[in-house]
Design a protein around this motif. Structure first.
Motif, PDB file in Angstrom:
ATOM      1  N   UNK A  63       8.819   0.378   9.006  1.00  0.00           N
ATOM      2  CA  UNK A  63       7.788   1.313   9.454  1.00  0.00           C
ATOM      3  C   UNK A  63       6.648   1.463   8.450  1.00  0.00           C
ATOM      4  N   UNK A  64       6.912   1.222   7.171  1.00  0.00           N
ATOM      5  CA  UNK A  64       5.859   1.371   6.168  1.00  0.00           C
ATOM      6  C   UNK A  64       4.996   0.118   6.045  1.00  0.00           C
ATOM      7  N   UNK A  65       5.172  -0.829   6.976  1.00  0.00           N
ATOM      8  CA  UNK A  65       4.362  -2.053   6.969  1.00  0.00           C
ATOM      9  C   UNK A  65       3.661  -2.207   8.328  1.00  0.00           C
ATOM     10  N   UNK A  66       2.791  -1.259   8.683  1.00  0.00           N
ATOM     11  CA  UNK A  66       2.175  -1.252  10.012  1.00  0.00           C
ATOM     12  C   UNK A  66       1.306  -2.473  10.258  1.00  0.00           C
ATOM     13  N   UNK A 472      -2.146  -2.691   3.321  1.00  0.00           N
ATOM     14  CA  UNK A 472      -1.084  -1.918   3.965  1.00  0.00           C
ATOM     15  C   UNK A 472      -1.189  -0.444   3.582  1.00  0.00           C
ATOM     16  N   UNK A 473      -1.553  -0.185   2.312  1.00  0.00           N
ATOM     17  CA  UNK A 473      -1.736   1.201   1.876  1.00  0.00           C
ATOM     18  C   UNK A 473      -2.866   1.853   2.671  1.00  0.00           C
ATOM     19  N   UNK A 474      -3.922   1.078   2.940  1.00  0.00           N
ATOM     20  CA  UNK A 474      -5.026   1.608   3.748  1.00  0.00           C
ATOM     21  C   UNK A 474      -4.559   1.916   5.167  1.00  0.00           C
ATOM     22  N   UNK A 479      -2.993   5.898   9.270  1.00  0.00           N
ATOM     23  CA  UNK A 479      -2.000   6.439  10.180  1.00  0.00           C
ATOM     24  C   UNK A 479      -1.621   7.874   9.859  1.00  0.00           C
ATOM     25  N   UNK A 480      -1.620   8.235   8.577  1.00  0.00           N
ATOM     26  CA  UNK A 480      -1.145   9.564   8.192  1.00  0.00           C
ATOM     27  C   UNK A 480      -2.272  10.551   7.917  1.00  0.00           C
TER      28      UNK A 480
END
Length: 569
Positions: A63-66, A472-474, A479-480
């Motif tokens: 999930x942390x790799x959208x 991915x951090x972006x 998303x959050x």
């Protein structure tokens, strides 16, 4: 020969350091994926300047790799040596062992691929999708063939897919066995047991290095047989008055056979749902690995015209994959609508990392009125990997001089290492390696001699390797925390605003007055910037981002991604 009598010297105790090339007579082993994770299995063997690759699979994103489709092994350390690769050898046809092959062939399209019949047919279907091709070499258990300096012997192993193989690799540096994924089911549905007699023969020959499946090393005892699941599966079909919807891996031919048999016994018809499920079951049927009674399998439109108690659907999505059929049924986005009277049978294991996604699917199905049967409440699945008792049994048969646990997260690797030590393998001969660890085998001793950097290679649609941890951090930030676009019209000579700033907010709560104070704050910041330095587009954009981020943190308690759009006025 005993382990102790074969131990000629201990590996060096100094810290591993990078090494350029293996010394003459040394066999080198480097895992480019599959250690410390469940997936993207790939191991590179090097001897006399030639490279042999065992497996080339993919890892599925969490999930942390959208936005990531799959994750590949990192073969960059051999990219300039692909001409030295003599073959890719596949242990079996699961995606985490074959899914990366088409991507590797895009870089060198003529590497021969060696594998069993079903494995190669599954791979050939992927080749059509990727528009690649190469020479496919079909082998059978018991066969031996020479590939450059490597002599390969193939041994039958039992797994959750037919036609699995362990690979014995002989060179002048020693004998290596790579088990692939395996278990020791003594009553497999296809009658093909793991070749323990062959394992014992290799042990008598003198096994220098064992690479062994670690997935279930923490699970005590022995795995139950696939045949022991039949009563629970039959009970689902016998007691369900509505539709039965089964989710499984699209490659789990044995489990699909059990479902087909149970459906046929209750007078039901079956339809396969999902592209990979339809494709793989056709291949398995055409090759004779799946036995389908005449008239049992029909297409979906015909099935939908039958009464509910005559319907069985077999689909993908057992791991909660968001685009798979079962997940879309759970969210109400699929043409098949699940509701009261339906029973959903999730006939698969729970892969570490997928827990939240799977439970989300189960909850969605239950909320729609379905009864969900899964491994947690019924005996409807057994793992395809050897548990601790089976692993110990293999250690005692093989008596390896050195052990390299593979295929598993860190806890699995260490649990497997502990088992090896308890059976008598010297502690300094049991290697806890990571992806990229360089292991050299020489004179009966395997030791970690260095390390090559290994990264996660993300596939995002047509992009391979273009996605980075920063991007991915972006995506996670988007998303959050949302995104705030700031549109500023400025004088190119002074860097000052010439009109009011416009704002577009997405992904967080706001109204027309939310940004009332931010425009003047940006104006003041640009005035200070203009007073202190020569105005430039880069400085203006940076100042806008800093001021908007500071304001958002203080006023909204959020950290949206700020996108500055600077227009000359």
């Amino acid at each position: 020969m005993s382990r102790t009598s074969r131990s000629r010297k201990s590996p060096a105790k100094s810290a591993p350091r990078p090494t350029a090339a293996p010394k003459p007579g040394h066999l080198r082993v480097v895992a480019t994926g599959g250690l410390g994770e469940i997936g993207r299995n790939m191991t590179v063997f090097e001897y006399e300047g030639k490279l042999l690759i065992v497996d080339c699979g993919v890892l599925f994103p969490e999930e942390h790799q959208p936005g990531v489709d799959v994750i590949l092994p990192d073969w960059s350390f051999i990219r300039d040596r692909l001409d030295d690769v003599i073959a890719i050898v596949l242990t079996h046809g699961h995606e985490d062992h074959i899914g990366g092959v088409p991507y590797l062939l895009r870089e060198r399209g003529d590497i021969p691929v060696i594998g069993s019949r079903l494995t190669l047919h599954f791979l050939a279907a992927k080749f059509e999708e990727f528009k690649v091709s190469t020479k496919l070499v079909e082998v059978t258990a018991g066969e031996t063939r020479q590939e450059g300096p490597f002599e390969l012997e193939f041994l039958a192993v039992n797994h959750s897919i037919p036609d699995g193989l362990a690979i014995a690799i002989r060179t002048d540096a020693g004998l290596v066995l790579h088990t692939g994924d395996f278990k020791m089911d003594q009553f497999p549905l296809d009658g093909r047991i793991t070749d323990l007699r062959g394992f014992a023969r290799l042990g008598e020959e003198g096994l220098d290095l064992l690479l062994i499946d670690s997935t279930n090393a923490e699970v005590p005892g022995f795995m139950v047989s696939e045949r022991d699941l039949v009563p629970a599966i039959e009970k689902v079909f016998r007691e369900t008055s509505g539709r039965v919807i089964v989710s499984s891996f699209a490659s789990h031919v044995h489990r699909i056979q059990q479902v087909l048999d149970a459906a046929h016994a209750q007078g039901r018809k079956v339809a396969f749902v999902g592209r990979s499920m339809v494709r793989n079951m056709k291949i398995a049927t055409d090759l004779g690995y799946l036995t389908v009674p005449d008239g049992l399998v029909v297409d979906l439109p015909k099935l939908n015209r039958l009464p509910a108690h005559k319907i069985t659907l077999i689909c993908t999505g057992s791991q909660g994959e968001p685009l798979a059929a079962l997940s879309r049924m759970a969210s109400g986005e699929h043409q098949i609508k699940v509701g009261d009277g339906d029973t959903v049978l999730m006939a698969s294991s729970l892969i570490p990392g997928n827990e939240n996604a799977i439970y989300r699917v189960i909850n969605g199905l239950v909320d729609k009125g379905a009864h969900v049967v899964h491994k947690g409440n019924a005996k409807v699945h057994v793992s395809g990997h050897a548990s601790a008792g089976e692993l110990v049994y293999c250690y005692n048969i093989l008596e390896p001089a050195n052990v390299l646990p593979v295929h598993g997260e860190s806890r699995h690797l260490r649990a497997n290492a502990d088992l090896a030590i308890r059976t008598g393998v010297p502690r300094d001969r049991v290697l806890i390696a990571e992806n990229g660890s360089v292991i050299d085998l020489h004179d009966g001793v395997a030791s970690i001699t260095g390390r090559t950097p290994i990264e996660l290679i993300y596939v995002d649609a047509s992009s391979v390797g273009g996605v980075t941890e920063d991007s991915l951090a972006e995506r996670r930030l988007l998303g959050s925390e949302g995104v705030l676009t700031v549109i500023a019209i400025v004088d190119p000579d002074t860097g000052l605003l010439v009109d009011d700033v416009d704002f577009i907010g997405r992904g967080f709560a706001h109204d027309a007055n939310t940004f009332k104070a931010l425009g003047p704050a940006i104006g003041k910041a640009l005035t200070r910037e203009s007073d202190s330095s020569v105005a430039s587009r880069e400085r203006i954009e940076r100042r806008i981002v800093q001021e908007a981020a500071r304001w958002a943190k203080q006023s909204l308690g959020r950290q949206p991604l700020v996108v500055p759009v600077v227009v000359d006025g």
